[in-house]
Design an enzyme around this catalytic site. Structure first.
Site, PDB file in Angstrom:
ATOM      1  N   LYS A 109       0.864  -1.195   0.000  1.00 55.50           N
ATOM      2  CA  LYS A 109       0.000   0.000   0.000  1.00 55.50           C
ATOM      3  C   LYS A 109       0.892   1.232   0.000  1.00 55.50           C
ATOM      4  CE  LYS A 109      -3.561   2.093   2.951  1.00 55.50           C
ATOM      5  NZ  LYS A 109      -4.451   1.859   4.095  1.00 55.50           N
ATOM      6  N   GLY A 122      -0.910   8.013  -5.766  1.00 54.74           N
ATOM      7  CA  GLY A 122      -0.553   6.608  -5.543  1.00 54.74           C
ATOM      8  C   GLY A 122       0.373   6.389  -4.358  1.00 54.74           C
ATOM      9  N   ARG A 172       0.551  -5.050   3.592  1.00 50.51           N
ATOM     10  CA  ARG A 172      -0.666  -5.457   4.297  1.00 50.51           C
ATOM     11  C   ARG A 172      -0.963  -6.926   4.006  1.00 50.51           C
ATOM     12  NH1 ARG A 172      -5.803  -1.599   3.882  1.00 50.51           N
ATOM     13  NH2 ARG A 172      -5.896  -2.250   1.712  1.00 50.51           N
ATOM     14  N   ARG A 179     -14.217  -6.777  -1.063  1.00 58.57           N
ATOM     15  CA  ARG A 179     -15.019  -5.874  -0.240  1.00 58.57           C
ATOM     16  C   ARG A 179     -16.471  -5.925  -0.667  1.00 58.57           C
ATOM     17  NH1 ARG A 179     -10.793  -1.674   0.233  1.00 58.57           N
ATOM     18  NH2 ARG A 179      -8.913  -2.734  -0.455  1.00 58.57           N
ATOM     19  N   ASP A 248     -16.638   0.148   0.546  1.00 57.74           N
ATOM     20  CA  ASP A 248     -15.338  -0.314   0.037  1.00 57.74           C
ATOM     21  C   ASP A 248     -14.389  -0.644   1.188  1.00 57.74           C
ATOM     22  OD1 ASP A 248     -15.820   2.631  -0.014  1.00 57.74           O
ATOM     23  OD2 ASP A 248     -13.634   2.682  -0.020  1.00 57.74           O
ATOM     24  N   ASP A 258      -8.713  -1.084   6.442  1.00 56.17           N
ATOM     25  CA  ASP A 258      -8.568   0.334   6.155  1.00 56.17           C
ATOM     26  C   ASP A 258      -8.522   1.184   7.432  1.00 56.17           C
ATOM     27  OD1 ASP A 258      -8.547   2.897   5.031  1.00 56.17           O
ATOM     28  OD2 ASP A 258      -9.308   2.034   3.184  1.00 56.17           O
TER      29      ASP A 258
HETATM   30  P1  AMP Z   1      -9.713   5.160   1.508  1.00 47.87           P
HETATM   31  O1  AMP Z   1     -10.232   6.448   2.002  1.00 47.87           O
HETATM   32  O2  AMP Z   1      -8.332   4.833   2.002  1.00 47.87           O
HETATM   33  O3  AMP Z   1     -10.669   4.036   1.689  1.00 47.87           O
HETATM   34  O4  AMP Z   1      -9.517   5.342  -0.068  1.00 47.87           O
HETATM   35  C1  AMP Z   1     -10.575   5.576  -0.932  1.00 47.87           C
HETATM   36  C2  AMP Z   1     -10.103   5.450  -2.350  1.00 47.87           C
HETATM   37  O5  AMP Z   1      -9.113   6.442  -2.631  1.00 47.87           O
HETATM   38  C3  AMP Z   1      -9.464   4.121  -2.702  1.00 47.87           C
HETATM   39  O6  AMP Z   1      -9.823   3.813  -4.022  1.00 47.87           O
HETATM   40  C4  AMP Z   1      -7.987   4.416  -2.601  1.00 47.87           C
HETATM   41  O7  AMP Z   1      -7.202   3.529  -3.370  1.00 47.87           O
HETATM   42  C5  AMP Z   1      -7.934   5.830  -3.136  1.00 47.87           C
HETATM   43  N1  AMP Z   1      -6.755   6.585  -2.675  1.00 47.87           N
HETATM   44  C6  AMP Z   1      -6.502   7.006  -1.414  1.00 47.87           C
HETATM   45  N2  AMP Z   1      -5.346   7.689  -1.377  1.00 47.87           N
HETATM   46  C7  AMP Z   1      -4.833   7.699  -2.629  1.00 47.87           C
HETATM   47  C8  AMP Z   1      -3.662   8.241  -3.233  1.00 47.87           C
HETATM   48  N3  AMP Z   1      -2.751   8.911  -2.532  1.00 47.87           N
HETATM   49  N4  AMP Z   1      -3.504   8.030  -4.554  1.00 47.87           N
HETATM   50  C9  AMP Z   1      -4.406   7.357  -5.270  1.00 47.87           C
HETATM   51  N5  AMP Z   1      -5.530   6.837  -4.772  1.00 47.87           N
HETATM   52  C10 AMP Z   1      -5.750   6.985  -3.463  1.00 47.87           C
HETATM   53 MG    MG Z   2     -10.278   2.061   1.553  1.00 48.86          MG
END
Ligand code: AMP
Ligand code: MG
Length: 479
Positions: A109, A122, A172, A179, A248, A258
């Protein structure tokens, strides 16, 4: 340098192409492991000594033997609204088969952009990844199903947020990363055949005993609901607030996944919200069981075409499973509360006794963890709880209940000490460890992790609640 003790399979990639995309992790200019999980590494049957000298693997620069990296597609209802998501900053290296034949997803991650990154970079910053490491490990030792953390490695890249941060990758480990949002995705963008394949895959992977059952998809929903009921009851009993229960972020495996804005409550308040973006308190502590049901109803909706050809019948059957979730949640919660209070002989009045304790904890701003723990402490009469008249009254009722049980008081105390942790990852301790780590001192975190690995042992240092502060603890999404 590649070591053959990784034992990868790639069953997820046998699903249709719509489910994932091949994706290499991004190169890391200066990989460096900052924390490595020896215990987990041994559980996985990996060669710990060799792995510890492979920062390039944990920073994403080099693939371990047998890895075939992919990013998974998924969608999700975020704060109630559908969105296309996917692994925007993660790659799945493969499914590692441990010596006991258990199958674990190994995911990096923070390993760079993917086709699902949308506007994100990313990347992940060091401190949120360490935070995930600390809290997920604490959950594991508390006996709460969770994904785990094998390592955190610096990449040597800068991550631009409000300020420039150190980039890092978290490895991880999960029973799977499927999900509720994976189902939301395939219902929106896939075919009925895709949905069927995903459901069969989940059954094969998580509920293989259902494979030959009649109406296995309904039973799949039932099993998934039971896992969530049990998980969320454990969160409530431990005072854990997940913070971002979007679909998700709800794993079909029933593991907590998460670790973004999550945190443990200090003083008891059912309205507790830590997340800075959860303005309306959708994901407040008290709402978690309800959100669990809401998320499951989204899973149920997607499964309707597989449950029965007749839509009305499918809805009726699925609704029964959601009702079942509530029954299962309530049973789990009540049984857990009884254990926390040393109650062996169940009586209908137990619920009142529990509610009265929670009410007085709320009114008096009492520490959730320590109040339960104090009940079984030998010297509890000296506890400041006995300065509260309401508590003295409640304690008499509780004592009466415990004393009339045929089992000894020692029996109850032993039970309580196994169910009421003395050590949880208190926010101020986690922050202290992260601040030290930011300055290159990892000892504070090591000591905290050590205490968290024995949560039911008393610890003067780690059991203390924070000093009263006017500033409420706030968390931010783990970016
Ligand atoms: P989360 O809030 O961690 O559940 O993330 C929600 C979505 O945002 C998921 O699809 C993650 O992969 C994407 N995401 C979170 N942070 C980044 C990042 N820095 N770059 C690209 N995608 C992200
Ligand atoms: Mg997430």
């Amino acid at each position: 340098m590649q070591f053959k003790d990784w034992n990868f399979e790639h069953t997820y990639t046998k699903l249709p192409e719509i489910f994932f995309q091949n994706q290499m992790p991004a190169a890391a200019p200066a990989p460096q492991i900052v924390i490595f999980n020896q215990g987990l590494s041994q559980t996985l049957g990996l060669n710990t000594d060799k792995l510890k000298i492979t920062p390039q693997i944990f920073a994403g620069s080099e693939l371990p033997y047998g890895a075939k990296p992919i990013s998974q597609a998924y969608a999700g209802y975020q704060f109630g609204h559908f969105a296309m998501l996917g692994d925007g900053r993660a790659v799945l290296l493969g499914e590692h088969i441990a010596p006991d034949n258990r199958r674990f997803d190994i995911q990096l991650k923070g390993s760079g952009k993917t086709p699902y990154s949308r506007r994100g970079d990313g990347q992940a910053a060091l401190l949120p990844m360490l935070r995930e490491y600390i809290i997920s490990e604490a959950m594991f030792f508390l006996g709460i199903p969770t994904t785990r953390s094998l390592a955190v490695a610096l990449t040597g890249k800068d991550v631009i947020r409000e300020k420039v941060l150190q980039g890092a990758v978290l490895t991880r480990v999960a029973s799977s990363h499927i999900r509720v949002g994976t189902f939301n995705y395939i219902s929106a963008f896939g075919t009925l055949e895709d949905l069927c394949k995903l459901s069969d895959y989940c059954i094969w992977r998580h509920f293989p005993w259902l494979e030959n059952s009649d109406n296995k998809y309904l039973l799949f929903l039932r099993e998934a609901a039971h896992l969530q009921a049990s998980l969320i009851a454990k969160w409530q009993l431990a005072g854990f607030v997940h913070g971002v229960m979007n679909t998700d972020n709800m794993a079909i495996s029933g593991e907590t996944i998460d670790y973004g804005p999550c945190a443990f409550m200090d003083f008891y308040n059912p309205d507790t919200v830590f997340s800075s973006i959860d303005i309306e308190g959708r994901y407040a502590y008290k709402n978690q069981p309800l959100i669990g049901a809401w998320n499951l109803s989204k899973l149920a909706e997607e499964l309707l075409p597989l449950i029965d050809e007749n839509q009305n019948m499918a809805v009726e059957l699925a609704q029964k499973e959601i009702d079942n979730y509530w029954k299962c949640y309530n049973e789990n919660w009540l049984a857990g509360m009884r254990s926390k209070l040393g109650i062996v002989c169940d009586e209908p009045e137990d619920t009142r006794l529990i509610e009265e304790l929670l009410d007085l904890m709320e009114k008096n701003n009492l520490d959730y963890t320590n109040t339960f723990r104090a009940l079984s402490s030998a010297n509890n009469k000296t506890s400041s709880l006995f300065e509260i008249p309401e508590f003295i009254l409640w304690h008499k009722k509780w004592q009466f209940k415990i004393e009339k049980q045929p089992q000894s008081l020692d029996h109850s105390i032993e039970m309580m000490n196994k169910h009421n942790p003395a050590v949880i990852p208190r926010n101020y301790r986690v922050e202290e460890a992260l601040t030290a780590a930011e300055n290159g001192d990892f000892l504070v975190m090591d000591n905290l992790l050590h205490a968290l690995s024995k949560p039911f042992e008393e610890s003067e240092i780690y059991s203390s609640p924070p000093k009263p502060s006017s500033c409420r603890y706030k968390t931010f999404c783990g970016v």
